[in-house]
Design a protein around this motif. Sequence first.
Motif, PDB file in Angstrom:
ATOM      1  N   VAL A   2       0.819  -1.269  -0.046  1.00  0.00           N
ATOM      2  CA  VAL A   2      -0.047  -0.092   0.077  1.00  0.00           C
ATOM      3  C   VAL A   2       0.824   1.450  -0.177  1.00  0.00           C
ATOM      4  CG1 VAL A   2      -1.786   1.444   1.168  1.00  0.00           C
ATOM      5  CG2 VAL A   2      -1.866  -1.005   1.053  1.00  0.00           C
ATOM      6  N   GLN A   3       0.598   2.248  -0.868  1.00  0.00           N
ATOM      7  CA  GLN A   3       1.241   3.526  -0.834  1.00  0.00           C
ATOM      8  C   GLN A   3       0.151   4.614  -0.895  1.00  0.00           C
ATOM      9  OE1 GLN A   3       3.701   3.108  -4.516  1.00  0.00           O
ATOM     10  NE2 GLN A   3       5.235   2.432  -3.326  1.00  0.00           N
ATOM     11  N   THR A  24      -3.635   7.108  -3.611  1.00  0.00           N
ATOM     12  CA  THR A  24      -3.101   5.709  -2.862  1.00  0.00           C
ATOM     13  C   THR A  24      -3.120   4.658  -4.061  1.00  0.00           C
ATOM     14  OG1 THR A  24      -5.696   4.874  -2.892  1.00  0.00           O
ATOM     15  CG2 THR A  24      -4.742   6.486  -1.228  1.00  0.00           C
ATOM     16  N   SER A  25      -2.330   3.564  -3.896  1.00  0.00           N
ATOM     17  CA  SER A  25      -2.217   2.512  -4.514  1.00  0.00           C
ATOM     18  C   SER A  25      -1.657   1.300  -3.788  1.00  0.00           C
ATOM     19  CB  SER A  25      -1.518   2.742  -5.871  1.00  0.00           C
ATOM     20  OG  SER A  25      -0.214   2.995  -5.660  1.00  0.00           O
ATOM     21  N   PRO A  26      -1.617  -0.007  -4.076  1.00  0.00           N
ATOM     22  CA  PRO A  26      -2.844  -0.452  -5.128  1.00  0.00           C
ATOM     23  C   PRO A  26      -3.392  -1.321  -4.239  1.00  0.00           C
ATOM     24  CG  PRO A  26      -0.588  -2.070  -4.722  1.00  0.00           C
ATOM     25  CD  PRO A  26      -0.687  -0.815  -3.493  1.00  0.00           C
ATOM     26  N   THR A  28      -7.904  -1.744  -2.406  1.00  0.00           N
ATOM     27  CA  THR A  28      -9.526  -1.572  -2.638  1.00  0.00           C
ATOM     28  C   THR A  28      -9.544  -0.212  -2.003  1.00  0.00           C
ATOM     29  OG1 THR A  28     -10.086  -3.774  -3.233  1.00  0.00           O
ATOM     30  CG2 THR A  28     -11.617  -2.303  -3.014  1.00  0.00           C
ATOM     31  N   PHE A  29      -9.569   0.923  -2.581  1.00  0.00           N
ATOM     32  CA  PHE A  29      -9.586   2.193  -1.778  1.00  0.00           C
ATOM     33  C   PHE A  29     -11.018   2.114  -1.189  1.00  0.00           C
ATOM     34  CE2 PHE A  29      -8.679   6.498  -0.917  1.00  0.00           C
ATOM     35  CZ  PHE A  29      -9.512   7.198  -1.182  1.00  0.00           C
ATOM     36  N   LYS A  75     -10.985   7.482  -8.526  1.00  0.00           N
ATOM     37  CA  LYS A  75      -9.490   8.019  -8.482  1.00  0.00           C
ATOM     38  C   LYS A  75      -8.572   7.219  -7.473  1.00  0.00           C
ATOM     39  CE  LYS A  75     -10.795  12.135 -11.347  1.00  0.00           C
ATOM     40  NZ  LYS A  75     -10.614  13.545 -11.340  1.00  0.00           N
ATOM     41  N   ASN A  76      -9.190   6.755  -6.701  1.00  0.00           N
ATOM     42  CA  ASN A  76      -8.647   5.947  -5.669  1.00  0.00           C
ATOM     43  C   ASN A  76      -7.809   7.302  -4.704  1.00  0.00           C
ATOM     44  OD1 ASN A  76      -9.185   3.530  -5.982  1.00  0.00           O
ATOM     45  ND2 ASN A  76      -7.300   2.941  -7.017  1.00  0.00           N
ATOM     46  N   THR A  77      -8.523   8.327  -4.694  1.00  0.00           N
ATOM     47  CA  THR A  77      -7.537   9.638  -3.936  1.00  0.00           C
ATOM     48  C   THR A  77      -8.830  10.196  -3.176  1.00  0.00           C
ATOM     49  OG1 THR A  77      -6.606   9.910  -6.140  1.00  0.00           O
ATOM     50  CG2 THR A  77      -6.766  11.948  -4.806  1.00  0.00           C
TER      51      THR A  77
END
Length: 124
Positions: A2-3, A24-26, A28-29, A75-77
Motif C-alpha cells: 500500500v502506498q 493511493t495504490s494498489p 481497494t480504496f 480515482k483512489n484519491t
Amino acid sequence: QVQLVESGGGLVQAGGSLRLSCATSPFTFSNYAMAWFRRAPGKEREFVTAMQTTGSTYYADYVKDRFIISRDNAKNTMYLQMNSLKPEDTAVYYCAAARWPGNMYYQTNRYPYWGQGTQVTVSS
C-alpha cells in the motif's frame, strides 16, 4: 504494498485556502477508511479529519467548519479542502488508511498505512 502519496501543500497567507490530495495504490480504496492527521513543530501528531467507508465524516473541533474531507473512489484519491487557514494550521499533513478504525478513528495507532506528509505553512 500500500502506498499513500500526499500533495498540494505549500505556503499560503492567513485566510487563504489549500487543497491537499492523497493518491493511493494498489488496494481497494473504497474498502478503507481514510483520515488526515498533522504534526506541528514541537507537537505530537494530531487528528484532523476522517471519513469512513460509509461516508460518515468526523472533524477535530479546531478545523470544523473550515476543512472538508472528500474522496473519489474512482480515482483512489482523498482530498482535504482547507479554507480560512490560520497560522496555527502550519504543520506537516499526513494521510492515513485503515480497514476498520471504528470509533477510534482519531487515534494514530488505528491506521497501519501512512503517507510521507506534505508541508503546509500559513503566514500571518
